[in-house]
Motif scaffolding. Structure first.
Motif, PDB file in Angstrom:
ATOM      1  N   PRO A 161       1.864  -1.901   0.735  1.00 39.69           N
ATOM      2  CA  PRO A 161       0.681  -0.841   0.986  1.00 39.69           C
ATOM      3  C   PRO A 161       0.598  -0.139  -0.476  1.00 39.69           C
ATOM      4  CG  PRO A 161       2.594  -0.163   2.061  1.00 39.69           C
ATOM      5  CD  PRO A 161       2.821  -1.443   1.744  1.00 39.69           C
ATOM      6  N   VAL A 162       1.388   0.195  -1.013  1.00 41.49           N
ATOM      7  CA  VAL A 162       1.307   0.842  -2.562  1.00 41.49           C
ATOM      8  C   VAL A 162       0.387   0.251  -3.330  1.00 41.49           C
ATOM      9  CG1 VAL A 162       2.792   1.561  -4.693  1.00 41.49           C
ATOM     10  CG2 VAL A 162       3.465   2.356  -2.451  1.00 41.49           C
ATOM     11  N   VAL A 163       0.713  -1.045  -3.545  1.00 41.63           N
ATOM     12  CA  VAL A 163      -0.381  -1.902  -4.458  1.00 41.63           C
ATOM     13  C   VAL A 163      -1.729  -1.646  -3.928  1.00 41.63           C
ATOM     14  CG1 VAL A 163      -0.640  -4.341  -5.214  1.00 41.63           C
ATOM     15  CG2 VAL A 163       1.653  -3.420  -5.181  1.00 41.63           C
ATOM     16  N   LEU A 164      -1.908  -1.790  -2.604  1.00 40.97           N
ATOM     17  CA  LEU A 164      -3.169  -1.856  -1.977  1.00 40.97           C
ATOM     18  C   LEU A 164      -3.825  -0.438  -2.171  1.00 40.97           C
ATOM     19  CD1 LEU A 164      -2.766  -3.729   1.225  1.00 40.97           C
ATOM     20  CD2 LEU A 164      -3.828  -4.571  -0.823  1.00 40.97           C
ATOM     21  N   ILE A 165      -3.334   0.666  -2.019  1.00 41.67           N
ATOM     22  CA  ILE A 165      -3.557   1.964  -2.257  1.00 41.67           C
ATOM     23  C   ILE A 165      -4.065   2.167  -3.885  1.00 41.67           C
ATOM     24  CG2 ILE A 165      -3.377   4.365  -1.921  1.00 41.67           C
ATOM     25  CD1 ILE A 165      -1.795   3.434   0.523  1.00 41.67           C
ATOM     26  N   LEU A 166      -3.062   1.700  -4.606  1.00 40.84           N
ATOM     27  CA  LEU A 166      -3.300   1.706  -6.226  1.00 40.84           C
ATOM     28  C   LEU A 166      -4.745   1.238  -6.634  1.00 40.84           C
ATOM     29  CD1 LEU A 166       0.176   1.301  -7.871  1.00 40.84           C
ATOM     30  CD2 LEU A 166      -1.427   3.074  -8.084  1.00 40.84           C
ATOM     31  N   LYS A 167      -5.052  -0.004  -5.910  1.00 41.11           N
ATOM     32  CA  LYS A 167      -6.235  -0.636  -6.244  1.00 41.11           C
ATOM     33  C   LYS A 167      -7.694   0.191  -5.746  1.00 41.11           C
ATOM     34  CE  LYS A 167      -4.538  -5.571  -6.791  1.00 41.11           C
ATOM     35  NZ  LYS A 167      -4.918  -5.561  -7.762  1.00 41.11           N
ATOM     36  N   GLN A 168      -7.439   1.118  -4.838  1.00 46.91           N
ATOM     37  CA  GLN A 168      -8.468   1.818  -4.481  1.00 46.91           C
ATOM     38  C   GLN A 168      -9.357   2.742  -5.533  1.00 46.91           C
ATOM     39  OE1 GLN A 168      -7.517   4.095  -0.867  1.00 46.91           O
ATOM     40  NE2 GLN A 168      -6.994   2.003   0.143  1.00 46.91           N
TER      41      GLN A 168
END
Length: 380
Positions: A161-168
């Motif tokens: 989830p950290v990687v996915l949220i960084l992409k926002q």
């Protein structure tokens, strides 16, 4: 002998009945402190929003929904929450993927999912609760301190989830979610060699973040943090005006509704991320100290609940929620006072906003559930 207030006398079988607040699954001290902050939020928000009663009413509605959700969540036993965690984690990750595919964009960031005619919500806020619960669920079923392979699995649970949220992109929420998961690892008794190894990796990790992960505006925030006066009318404006508001408040402040930085529109985002600057200008050092004291009482109560939790899952979860709340307070006050870069973290339970407020109150509901579902009935 007369029983203590709030504690029922033993029944005919010699068993002591639960006090009223445990039967209702509400922690009275935590509820009282939340209501105190709700009152403070109303006063400060009225001033910070240029006397907008509409905004105060909306925040009141957010509080009403959040308190109802808090009491509702408190009714569920921790074991029931633990049972549904794997699908909850998978659904949360799926929603984060959905944000990147069909999410709604605003102010250069794609963080929301809009259901036409119903609701617009931010899935990363859900992950603020699911993350510490997931780490606690995984570690609570295994021996502690965790072995290397278990540490690696936990890091993977955090990383996805950290990687996915960084992409926002959303650096502030990323840091909070990562911290909530890492706190679970630390509370599980992480071995010192792992901690020292992580510290040694901080420098190369920070360099990799700077060159390969951080966006241009995020790098600008770090540079502004190091020298806000380099761009006083641009990137450094927020910090300069915030520090001016805090300093001008002195010891006792200028008085309610008498702040100049917010009422003359020098201080941007005064009702959200920078609301403590408004409070500091109008109520001074004394007002800020009293607010910090209330925060300290909430953290102390959370640690008390953590200490008295009876299962590994409950202990890890309660400790993670409490320490993450501390990070909320620390990061917001640090960035507003110029001690940390601006990362967009609201002041918990004070800043205007619905999703983050409700998420925090649901977290307190989990703490209440952990505390009030303990085995209370004991032999006299």
């Amino acid at each position: 002998m007369k029983p203590l207030a709030g504690i029922s006398p033993p029944d005919s079988r010699g068993l002591r009945r639960e006090p009223w607040w445990m039967r209702l699954h509400v922690d009275p001290w935590l509820l009282l402190l939340v209501l105190v902050l709700a009152g403070v939020a109303g006063f400060v928000l009225y001033s910070a929003s240029s006397k907008s009663m509409a905004m105060v009413y909306r925040q009141g509605a957010h509080y009403a929904i959040g308190l109802a959700a808090m009491i509702c969540v408190a009714q569920f036993k921790p074991r029931l929450m633990e049972r549904w965690l794997p699908p909850a984690y998978l659904i949360s990750v799926f929603l984060l993927l959905l944000v990147l595919l069909v999410g709604t964009e605003a102010k250069g960031a794609q963080r929301w999912i809009r259901i036409p005619g119903l609701i617009t919500f931010q899935p990363s806020e859900i992950m603020k609760l699911v993350m510490p619960m997931s780490v606690a669920w995984y570690l609570g079923r295994r021996e502690m301190p965790p072995r290397f392979k278990h540490v690696c699995v936990c890091l993977l649970i955090i990383l996805v989830p950290v990687v996915l949220i960084l992409k926002q992109p959303d650096l502030g929420t990323t840091l909070l979610i990562a911290a909530s998961g890492l706190f679970g690892l630390l509370l599980a008794g992480l071995r010192w060699r792992y901690i020292l190894g992580s510290i040694l990796l901080l420098v190369p990790g920070a360099a990799a973040m700077w060159f390969f992960v951080m966006h241009g505006y995020q790098k600008q925030r770090v540079l502004t943090f190091l020298n806000p006066e380099s761009d006083p009318l641009g990137a450094g404006w927020n910090i300069i005006q915030s520090k001016a508001a805090i300093g001008s408040g002195g010891v006792f402040g200028k008085g309610w509704l008498q702040g100049t930085q917010s009422h003359l529109d020098f201080l941007p985002e005064g009702h959200t991320d920078f609301i403590i600057a408004v409070l500091a200008e109008e109520f001074g050092l004394v007002g800020v100290a009293l607010l910090l004291f209330v925060y300290l009482l909430i953290i102390a109560r959370g640690l008390y609940i953590t200490h008295h939790a009876q299962e590994s899952f409950s202990k890890l979860l309660a400790g993670s929620i409490t320490l993450t709340f501390f990070v909320y307070v620390f990061v917001n006050i640090g960035m507003v006072s110029g001690l940390l870069p601006v990362v967009g973290v609201p002041l918990p339970l004070i800043s205007y906003g619905g999703t983050s407020l409700i998420t925090l109150l649901v977290g307190f509901g989990i703490l209440m559930s952990i505390h009030t579902h303990r085995k209370w009935m004991t032999q006299r």
